[in-house]
Design an enzyme around this catalytic site. Structure first.
Site, mmCIF file in Angstrom:
data_model
loop_
_atom_site.group_PDB
_atom_site.id
_atom_site.type_symbol
_atom_site.label_atom_id
_atom_site.label_comp_id
_atom_site.label_asym_id
_atom_site.label_seq_id
_atom_site.Cartn_x
_atom_site.Cartn_y
_atom_site.Cartn_z
ATOM 1 N N SER A 177 0.848 -1.189 0.000
ATOM 2 C CA SER A 177 0.000 0.000 0.000
ATOM 3 C C SER A 177 0.881 1.235 0.000
ATOM 4 O O SER A 177 2.060 1.174 0.363
ATOM 5 C CB SER A 177 -0.925 0.071 1.235
ATOM 6 O OG SER A 177 -1.926 -0.924 1.174
ATOM 7 N N SER A 191 -3.072 -3.817 -3.119
ATOM 8 C CA SER A 191 -2.465 -2.580 -2.640
ATOM 9 C C SER A 191 -3.530 -1.548 -2.298
ATOM 10 O O SER A 191 -4.481 -1.335 -3.061
ATOM 11 C CB SER A 191 -1.525 -2.010 -3.705
ATOM 12 O OG SER A 191 -0.728 -0.967 -3.188
ATOM 13 N N ASP A 222 -3.918 2.129 -2.172
ATOM 14 C CA ASP A 222 -3.249 3.349 -2.623
ATOM 15 C C ASP A 222 -4.225 4.497 -2.440
ATOM 16 O O ASP A 222 -5.072 4.766 -3.309
ATOM 17 C CB ASP A 222 -2.832 3.209 -4.082
ATOM 18 C CG ASP A 222 -2.068 1.908 -4.333
ATOM 19 O OD1 ASP A 222 -1.200 1.580 -3.518
ATOM 20 O OD2 ASP A 222 -2.366 1.225 -5.326
#
Length: 388
Positions: free
Chosen positions: A267, A305, A307
């Protein structure tokens, strides 16, 4: 040689007194576009303060609740110790993550609290601690107040006993109480302590850009908690560093806290501050451009992830008013491109700064994350003609 950290909690105030600022990407010769501010940090935006609590203890086999612990908390104050809200908005490139309080930011257009960043399993304790801190400090001077703390996370379970819940209320308080302006520590500090990035040790990084518009000068500053990406995608100054170093200093992962974690999972949280007079819809546009900076260094917004990006403006200090109509200034949309460009530049540099400042780390079960090899990176940049 692997540097194994076996000390207990590192207090940010003490750390800053005994440790000189680590070399940064520009210091070792990595070139970047754009002009940074005095500190090349998010704190170049007047009023912004940053604090940390860093937890590094234990070694060897992971025993839940005992460690090893490699984690922490980062706190960002938009207006220092003032509780006056700022215009804000947020954007997600891939949503396998958390940032609390964003529903009301979208609805109201305002960020009403500091921002904290920690590990995935410590969002709750930091959120609750922030509310208690407000009460103890009388930070919001209104009767019957309510607010939604903004706390974000990335997953440090490769290095850290993440199910041992080592972040406590006291760590959140420490990050809040030590926040200050000026230079910002980078690498293995605060919420970024146990993070990995693009095949190497990651963590906390920051950068800024100065933008001139007519007779005015504005600043964009970013802080990243960087924990994403595959090594093969790492690019620095346009050079495919990850490909070139694919057989160099590969992380040694003996056992994961979760068996389903895939390469590239992780992340990145990015906090962007500016003093340009941007309204919430414009800050949404700025936040979306953060993704381009992440992409320049090798981020792909992969499935595993989280983000998540937030942008706020310290301009228009009288905009928040519960009773009266406010008059505000707005940056012209037709002239906003330099702010977009500065955003991309600052995000790119902040991520590389996090990697340059990070040290080798050994975490749970002997898992090892190696720092970016400075000398080899510079040799590659020379070979590719990026520097002389």
């Amino acid at each position: 040689m692997m540097k194994t950290h076996l000390v207990a909690v590192i207090l940010f105030g003490f750390q800053s007194m005994v440790c000189a600022q680590k070399p940064r990407a520009r210091d070792i010769g990595i070139p970047f576009e754009g002009n940074p501010g005095k500190y090349n940090a998010i704190t170049d935006v007047k009023g912004v303060e940053v604090g940390f609590s860093t937890i590094i203890s234990g070694s060897g086999k992971n025993i839940i609740g005992k460690g090893p612990a490699r984690t922490g908390v980062t706190a960002i104050f938009p207006r220092g110790r003032s509780s006056v809200p700022v215009y804000a908005n947020w954007y997600t490139l891939n949503g396998n993550g958390e940032m609390t309080g964003t529903t009301w930011i979208t609805e109201s257009g305002f960020l009403e609290t500091p921002i904290m960043i920690t590990n995935t399993n410590s969002v709750g304790v930091c959120r609750d601690a922030m509310l208690k801190w407000f009460v103890e400090k009388n930070w919001i001077k209104e009767e019957g107040w309510y607010t939604y703390p903004v706390v974000a996370e990335t997953w440090d379970g490769v290095m850290n006993d993440i199910y041992g819940f080592h972040v406590k209320e006291s760590n959140a308080y420490e990050a809040l109480n030590t926040a200050r302006s000026g230079p910002v520590q980078e690498g293995n500090v605060g919420g970024g302590t146990g993070m990995m990035c693009l095949g190497f040790k990651g963590g906390t990084g920051t950068s800024s850009r100065i933008i001139k518009f007519k007779d005015s000068t504005y600043t964009i500053g970013v802080l990243v908690q960087s924990n994403f990406g595959r090594k093969k995608n790492l690019a620095i100054a346009g050079v495919p560093v990850g490909v070139e170093l694919k057989d160099t200093l590969n992380s040694e992962i003996h056992k994961l806290a979760q068996s389903h974690v895939q390469e590239g999972d992780g992340s990145i949280i990015v906090v962007l501050a500016t003093d340009a007079p941007l309204l919430p819809h414009q800050l949404k546009r700025i936040a979306a451009r953060i993704a381009l900076g992440v992409g320049k260094v090798g981020g792909r917004g992969e499935n595993g992830s989280g983000d998540i990006f937030i942008a706020f403006s310290t301009a228009n200090p009288s905009a928040f008013n519960r009773q009266a109509i406010s008059t505000v200034s707005q940056f012209p949309n037709d002239q906003i491109n330099p702010l977009f460009e500065g955003t991309v530049q600052a995000v790119e540099e902040a991520i590389i700064n996090a990697m340059v400042a990070a040290d080798d780390m050994e975490g749970i079960n002997g898992n090892k994350a190696y720092a970016l090899p400075h000398k080899k990176v510079i040799e590659l940049l020379r070979r590719y003609g990026r520097i002389k």
